[in-house]
Every structure is written in structure tokens, then in C-alpha cells.
Design a protein around this motif. Sequence first.
Motif, PDB file in Angstrom:
ATOM      1  N   PRO A  43       0.828  -1.209   0.000  1.00 36.35           N
ATOM      2  CA  PRO A  43       0.000   0.000   0.000  1.00 36.35           C
ATOM      3  C   PRO A  43       0.869   1.268   0.000  1.00 36.35           C
ATOM      4  CG  PRO A  43      -0.040  -1.072   2.130  1.00 36.35           C
ATOM      5  CD  PRO A  43       0.659  -2.005   1.206  1.00 36.35           C
ATOM      6  N   VAL A  48      -1.271   6.542   9.021  1.00 35.35           N
ATOM      7  CA  VAL A  48      -1.772   7.890   8.833  1.00 35.35           C
ATOM      8  C   VAL A  48      -1.119   8.767   9.891  1.00 35.35           C
ATOM      9  CG1 VAL A  48      -3.865   9.263   8.666  1.00 35.35           C
ATOM     10  CG2 VAL A  48      -3.944   6.841   8.141  1.00 35.35           C
ATOM     11  N   VAL A  53      -4.808  12.790  10.557  1.00 35.85           N
ATOM     12  CA  VAL A  53      -5.985  12.459  11.357  1.00 35.85           C
ATOM     13  C   VAL A  53      -6.764  13.725  11.656  1.00 35.85           C
ATOM     14  CG1 VAL A  53      -6.748  11.627  13.599  1.00 35.85           C
ATOM     15  CG2 VAL A  53      -4.977  10.395  12.366  1.00 35.85           C
ATOM     16  N   ARG A  55      -6.721  16.448   9.952  1.00 30.75           N
ATOM     17  CA  ARG A  55      -7.309  16.989   8.721  1.00 30.75           C
ATOM     18  C   ARG A  55      -8.549  16.207   8.296  1.00 30.75           C
ATOM     19  NH1 ARG A  55      -3.183  18.090   4.045  1.00 30.75           N
ATOM     20  NH2 ARG A  55      -4.918  19.265   3.196  1.00 30.75           N
ATOM     21  N   ILE A  56      -8.603  14.922   8.647  1.00 29.01           N
ATOM     22  CA  ILE A  56      -9.794  14.130   8.316  1.00 29.01           C
ATOM     23  C   ILE A  56     -10.921  14.436   9.290  1.00 29.01           C
ATOM     24  CG2 ILE A  56     -10.733  11.785   8.236  1.00 29.01           C
ATOM     25  CD1 ILE A  56      -8.042  10.843   7.205  1.00 29.01           C
ATOM     26  N   LEU A  57     -10.578  14.535  10.572  1.00 28.92           N
ATOM     27  CA  LEU A  57     -11.619  14.686  11.587  1.00 28.92           C
ATOM     28  C   LEU A  57     -12.170  16.112  11.662  1.00 28.92           C
ATOM     29  CD1 LEU A  57     -10.481  12.547  14.627  1.00 28.92           C
ATOM     30  CD2 LEU A  57     -12.314  12.115  13.007  1.00 28.92           C
ATOM     31  N   TYR A  60     -15.237  16.914   9.554  1.00 31.34           N
ATOM     32  CA  TYR A  60     -16.293  16.006  10.006  1.00 31.34           C
ATOM     33  C   TYR A  60     -16.933  16.532  11.286  1.00 31.34           C
ATOM     34  CZ  TYR A  60     -17.933  11.708  12.346  1.00 31.34           C
ATOM     35  OH  TYR A  60     -18.656  10.773  13.018  1.00 31.34           O
ATOM     36  N   ALA A 365     -16.932  -2.756  15.152  1.00 30.36           N
ATOM     37  CA  ALA A 365     -16.142  -1.721  15.826  1.00 30.36           C
ATOM     38  C   ALA A 365     -16.810  -0.363  15.677  1.00 30.36           C
ATOM     39  CB  ALA A 365     -14.735  -1.683  15.244  1.00 30.36           C
ATOM     40  N   GLU A 366     -17.307  -0.102  14.471  1.00 32.08           N
ATOM     41  CA  GLU A 366     -17.956   1.175  14.221  1.00 32.08           C
ATOM     42  C   GLU A 366     -19.228   1.305  15.059  1.00 32.08           C
ATOM     43  OE1 GLU A 366     -19.184   2.677  10.096  1.00 32.08           O
ATOM     44  OE2 GLU A 366     -17.067   2.162   9.913  1.00 32.08           O
TER      45      GLU A 366
ATOM     46  N   ARG B  52      -9.092   1.022   5.204  1.00 28.41           N
ATOM     47  CA  ARG B  52      -7.729   1.264   5.633  1.00 28.41           C
ATOM     48  C   ARG B  52      -7.658   2.125   6.893  1.00 28.41           C
ATOM     49  NH1 ARG B  52      -3.475  -0.200   3.271  1.00 28.41           N
ATOM     50  NH2 ARG B  52      -4.525  -0.908   1.402  1.00 28.41           N
ATOM     51  N   LEU B  53      -8.683   2.979   7.083  1.00 23.61           N
ATOM     52  CA  LEU B  53      -8.606   3.952   8.168  1.00 23.61           C
ATOM     53  C   LEU B  53      -9.039   3.394   9.517  1.00 23.61           C
ATOM     54  CD1 LEU B  53      -9.863   7.241   6.509  1.00 23.61           C
ATOM     55  CD2 LEU B  53      -7.607   6.783   7.427  1.00 23.61           C
ATOM     56  N   LEU B  55     -11.284   2.928  12.612  1.00 27.23           N
ATOM     57  CA  LEU B  55     -12.403   3.673  13.187  1.00 27.23           C
ATOM     58  C   LEU B  55     -12.507   5.085  12.646  1.00 27.23           C
ATOM     59  CD1 LEU B  55     -12.712   2.634  16.898  1.00 27.23           C
ATOM     60  CD2 LEU B  55     -14.268   2.238  15.022  1.00 27.23           C
ATOM     61  N   LEU B  56     -11.397   5.602  12.108  1.00 28.73           N
ATOM     62  CA  LEU B  56     -11.450   6.943  11.517  1.00 28.73           C
ATOM     63  C   LEU B  56     -12.431   6.979  10.347  1.00 28.73           C
ATOM     64  CD1 LEU B  56      -7.949   8.569  11.069  1.00 28.73           C
ATOM     65  CD2 LEU B  56      -9.952   9.499  12.167  1.00 28.73           C
ATOM     66  N   ILE B  58     -15.396   6.553  10.129  1.00 30.29           N
ATOM     67  CA  ILE B  58     -16.690   7.218  10.332  1.00 30.29           C
ATOM     68  C   ILE B  58     -16.676   8.630   9.767  1.00 30.29           C
ATOM     69  CG2 ILE B  58     -17.364   5.865  12.348  1.00 30.29           C
ATOM     70  CD1 ILE B  58     -16.441   8.401  13.968  1.00 30.29           C
ATOM     71  N   ALA B  59     -15.472   9.224   9.624  1.00 30.07           N
ATOM     72  CA  ALA B  59     -15.403  10.588   9.119  1.00 30.07           C
ATOM     73  C   ALA B  59     -15.436  10.631   7.597  1.00 30.07           C
ATOM     74  CB  ALA B  59     -14.151  11.282   9.628  1.00 30.07           C
ATOM     75  N   VAL B  60     -15.344   9.472   6.941  1.00 31.25           N
ATOM     76  CA  VAL B  60     -15.343   9.436   5.481  1.00 31.25           C
ATOM     77  C   VAL B  60     -16.617   8.734   5.018  1.00 31.25           C
ATOM     78  CG1 VAL B  60     -14.119   8.658   3.433  1.00 31.25           C
ATOM     79  CG2 VAL B  60     -12.844   9.308   5.462  1.00 31.25           C
ATOM     80  N   PRO B  92      -7.171  14.984   2.759  1.00 31.17           N
ATOM     81  CA  PRO B  92      -7.340  13.532   2.811  1.00 31.17           C
ATOM     82  C   PRO B  92      -8.810  13.125   2.886  1.00 31.17           C
ATOM     83  CG  PRO B  92      -6.516  14.368   4.902  1.00 31.17           C
ATOM     84  CD  PRO B  92      -6.447  15.501   3.930  1.00 31.17           C
ATOM     85  N   GLY B  93      -9.140  12.045   2.215  1.00 29.60           N
ATOM     86  CA  GLY B  93     -10.481  11.486   2.337  1.00 29.60           C
ATOM     87  C   GLY B  93     -11.516  12.143   1.456  1.00 29.60           C
TER      88      GLY B  93
END
Lengths: 586, 123
Positions: A43, A48, A53, A55-57, A60, A365-366, B52-53, B55-56, B58-60, B92-93
Motif C-alpha cells: 500500500p 496515517v 488524522v 485533517r480528516i476529523l 467532520y 467496531a464502528e 484502511r482507516l 475507526l477513523l 466514520i469521518a469518510v 485527505p479522504g
Amino acid sequence: MPTRYRFSEFQRATGTTRPEARFGQLFPEPERDADGRILRLKPIVSKVTSQEVVRILQPYAASRFGEQCHAVIPLAVYLVLFQLLILRERFEDSWLITGGLFAVIVGLMFFMEGLKLGLMPFGTVIGSTLPRRSSLPVVLIITLLLGIGVTFAEPAIGALKTAGQNVLVEKAPYLFALLNEWSDTLVLVVGASVGLAAVVGTLRFLYGWSLKPLIYLSLFPVLGLSLYCALRPDLASALGLAWDTGAVTTGPVTVPLVLALGIGIAAAAGKGDSGLSGFGIVTLASLFPVTGVLLLLLFVASTHTPAEIIQAAMAPAVSGAADLAWHETSPGLEIIMGIRAILPLVLFLFLVLSLMLRERLANPAEILLGIAFTIIGMCIFNLGLTYGLSALGGSAGGLVPMAFMEIDGHADSPIYGYGVGLSLAIIFAWVLGFGATVAEPALNALGITAESLTNGVFRKRTLIISVSVGVACGIALGLAKLIFQLPLFWMILPGYLLAIVLTYFSSEEFVNVAWDSAGVTTGPITVPLVLALGLGFGSATDAVEGFGILSLASVGPIISVMITGLWARYRMNMQVKAAAAVEGAL
Amino acid sequence: MKNQPITFLTDAVLITAVVTVGRADTILKAVRNAGAMGGIVHLARGTGIRERLGLLAIAVEAEKEVVSVITASDYQDFLAEVIYNAGELGAPGNGYLTVTALERMATYIPEEAAARLARGRHE
């Protein structure tokens, strides 16, 4: 003939445009076997970075936070401005209230996201598979139990318990008993009523019953019991609570979960695609609990005398006020309340799924994270409810009467003359109701459904405005009830009688939309705020109890929406006639 | 039905952007503001980054929108940049875009544009 090149090709060839890189360079060297053939790609990234992290969160979280701010802040600003500018009164503990409101926003943010991630997947899977695997009676029993579970998980239910602490036992012993000693039974009864409503509503989907007779049939016992209680002075004080519970129950947990199951059952029977699917449960879920609470009230009244209740309430106040355990005082209590509200529902859903359906969920998990979010959100929301919404509503409610009457401890009251001050208070309530309803996201969704259901006769905007006007008038009327100490029953009865008459004349679509709009409008922010406002107002004006505003706010939109619907139909008929007349003349 | 002579248009590119659901309208608006004609949107469901992420994820959103815009290859970089920025593809995402060369395309050529084409041949 010279070769012609395009300028863009020239730019690209000379590298004068944007930077380029070979995609293959992004990959690490793949795994190869001895002959150099590729076995497996590696990959592009193995981990990450923390910056990524964030920037993703960040977007959101920001969008979810903004959503809740949008719902809470305008109302809070309105209350604060009214208090500062019109009542010229400063806030005590303003930092605590601000912190509380922040907790409400953060709590709702987590709660809603957790609901989406953790509870809705259960609802969807159970709704689509259970009706196909089990017999109808089993499905209906599960629907009933689900109704109880979702009621406990409803965030606004906490507001009822908070409200109970402010009721004076001497003035309204039965009301006090219901909200304190019997409060868990109260929620259980309300939950069972919601479950029953879900069962009846589901049967309605299945057999295509009209909503009209169901409304007549469920109103008959409600109004009858209310009349009986209204005629007994010791019971009349609890009438407001009973009618308000109807508005409290239909919130963000109940509506989607119960609907998912109901629609799933109808779809499994091949009856899912009538446009009216999904309507009616909300209506019944706001009428049945009233009957349930009134029956509980009669039961309590037949087994306990007011004197006994007062005695019981006084006894512990003397002895054990000093050393309460950590879970009985403020922060601990809210956390315990939050966990107790969510866990039973989750366990129930999990048991149904794993034991009865033998299904597994896709992302465990989610879903666990979602459940954790729901519980965290509920705890934070409960804290915010105590320190933010209830405090703000109570404070504003306690001070609004200052505009027109003398209040102890405020030397300059009344601030305005009786007439001016009274009008100000009523206008205050009206605008509050209108503002709180217009912004409700659930109403927007209902508006879209209504527009497509009535083929555009009922525009989305028209519905939102007419529901908001109905709620606003109801809240203003509720305030008037507290000021003039009017008996609630004689205000609700004409309202519902008018609603019955209008129901008789309206078409099925409008009846469905109108009756459901009443339950949809009262969300987790409006309910605690209006309850606290009423109670604060009630205690300031020395009213026996401050309930009843929400119930009037529920009748209001039913009437206003049906009148708007009849008017829209009348206008359409006139247009058709006019068009026909023009055609005839030609 | 009347047969009309077909005029093939060459040097066209297809820009395809896969973005988070809800972003497509923003992108198409930016594309129109940049002077291009517009495009079409499909709904799609993606996999890969969410798995790949952990638990993260959930934000995507798993729900994606696929925006397709056709333009002349002369303007491909300009328009790709417009879409890249409107879709915030640098974060990202948020998705990706591809630019594909099209062999030929054909459609109705408006009269004004046809006149321009004719003038170009004579010059």
C-alpha cells in the motif's frame, strides 16, 4: 506542409504547466518472487500521520458541531437578549449557563452521530429481516418492547425528571408523586403507550386503515379520562403533565427506530409503497401516552391519599439531605442517567438481532463506537440540560412575569404597565415558539414529504409556516393559561373538538400530515426549554404547576395545518371553477 | 428521420471526479462559473480508504458522487484545477479526479460555433 502542434501540447512537453509525477513513484517496491514477478503490491501508506488524522476529523466534527449550533444558539441568543433588553435583568451564573449550553451542543452532536452509527444499523437490519423471519404476533411484541426501550433513550425524557424537582408537594401532591417516587413507572407507562402506538400504527400500515377513525377512537378515552380528572381538584393539577408527555415522547430516537420497524413490516407484506407509509405512528405515539399517564394517575390516586404522599416526601428531606452518594449528586447523577437510558435499548436490540435473527452486523467496531458516542452524548447532554437549557429557560420563565406584575426580590417590578407588560410576555412566547419551530430539521423533512404527497398543493414553505404559527399560538396560549390560571382541560377540549371537526372535513393526506406535524416539532431542545420556561414562569406567578404549554403547542399545529389544507383545497377548487368558466365563455 | 453528416470533434478530454456525496453540486457550480458548460453526476459507493482507516472511517462517507465533465484538451489543466479546488481534493479522504483523452466525440454544433469552425478552416 509544416507539422502543426497545439500550444497546450507544447506547454505540456516543455513542462511549463503544473508539476507532474509518475503515479508509480508513489508506491513502495512491491513484493516479488525469485524470478522478479510481482506477488503483491504494497500500500502507498502504512500509517496515517497525526496531522492527517486532524485533517480528516476536523471538517467532520465541524459540520456536525455547526448543525447543533444552528439549532441551539438562535434560541439562546433570543432568550438572553429578551432578558437583557426588555427585562433589563442580568444573568446569575452566566458562565455556568454558557458552559451548559455548550454541553448541550456537544452532547447532541455526539448523541446524533452515535445514533446514526450505532443504533440505526440495528433498526435497518431488524426492520428489514425480522418481519420476514418471524410471525406477525412476535414482530408486534418486539415492536411493543422497542417502544419502551426508545422512550427511555429519548433525551427529552430527562427534562421531565428535572422538572419534577421544582414541583411543590403541598400544592400538587399527585403531580409530585408521579414525577418523583413514581417517575420510573411514569416513563415505563409512557414507553408502553408508545409501544402500543407503534403496534397499532404498524397494523394500520399492514391493513391500510384510514387514520381518521383511529384518531376518533384514541381521542375518546383521552378526553373522557381528562374530563374525569379535571372535575376532581386533587387530580386536575397532574393533567398538564399527562398531556405534555405526548409531546416529549416523539423525539430523535423514537421516530426513526419505530418507523424503520413499522415500514419494514409493511414492506415485507408487500404494502410498503403507499405514499402514506410512515404516517400515523407519531400521531398515535403522542396521544396514547396521555391515556397511559392518566390511568397511572388514577391508580396512584386510588392507592395513596395526598396526605400520605406529602408525609413521604417530607420525611427523607429532614434526615438524609447531607450525605448523598456520588451517583445521587449532580455530575454523577447525569452520567448514571445517560447510561441507564441507552444501555437497555442497545442490549434489547442486540438480543433480538443475535438470538432471534442470528444476524451479524457489518462493522462491529464502528457500531460499538457509535454506542459509546450515544452514551457519552447522552451524559453530556444531561449535564447541559441541568446547567444550560433548564437554567436558561427557568431563569427567563421566572423573570418574564416581572414585565407586568410584582415579583418578590425585584424592587423595580413591574417594569411596564399591566397591559404593555402582558402583551410583551405573550409576544415573547409567540416569537419563541415560532423561532424554535421554523428551525426544526425534522419539520423540513416533513415539508418535503407533504409537498410530494399532495402533488404540490401543500408547499413545503406553507407547511413550515403554518406549523410554526400553530406552535407559536399554542405556546402563547399556554403562557396565558399560566398567567390567568386557566384550567388546562377547558383549553384543550375545544382545541381537540375543533381538530376532530376539521379532521372530518379534510382529506386523508392532510389529516396524516397535520396530526404528525404536532409530534414532529417538539425536539430535544424545544421540549426542555419550554418545560423549564413554563415551570419557572409558573413558580414566579405562584401557579400550582407549569405544565401544559407543550400540550397546547401540539394542538396548535394540528388545527393550523388542517385549516391551511382546507384553504389550499378551496382555492384550488375556485381556480378550477374559474378556469372552467373561462373555457365555457370561450 | 433525416440523415445529417456527422462532424467529429477531436482533442476532447473527459474529467471524472469521485467526491464525497453532496460535493458534486459545489463542483458543477464552480465548473459553470469557470465558463465550462457543466457535466453529469452519478451516485456511487466506494471502498478502500474506509477499510484502511479503521475507526477513523466514520469521518469518510462511503457514498460518493461521480462528476463527469467533458472539455477541450486545451483547457483540461485549467478545468481540472477548478474541480480539484472546488472538491477540496487536496485534503485527505475527499476523493480524486482523472483526466482521460477521448478519441472523438459528436453532438449538435450550435450555428454560431459552426460559423467559427468554418472561418478557422479558411484561415
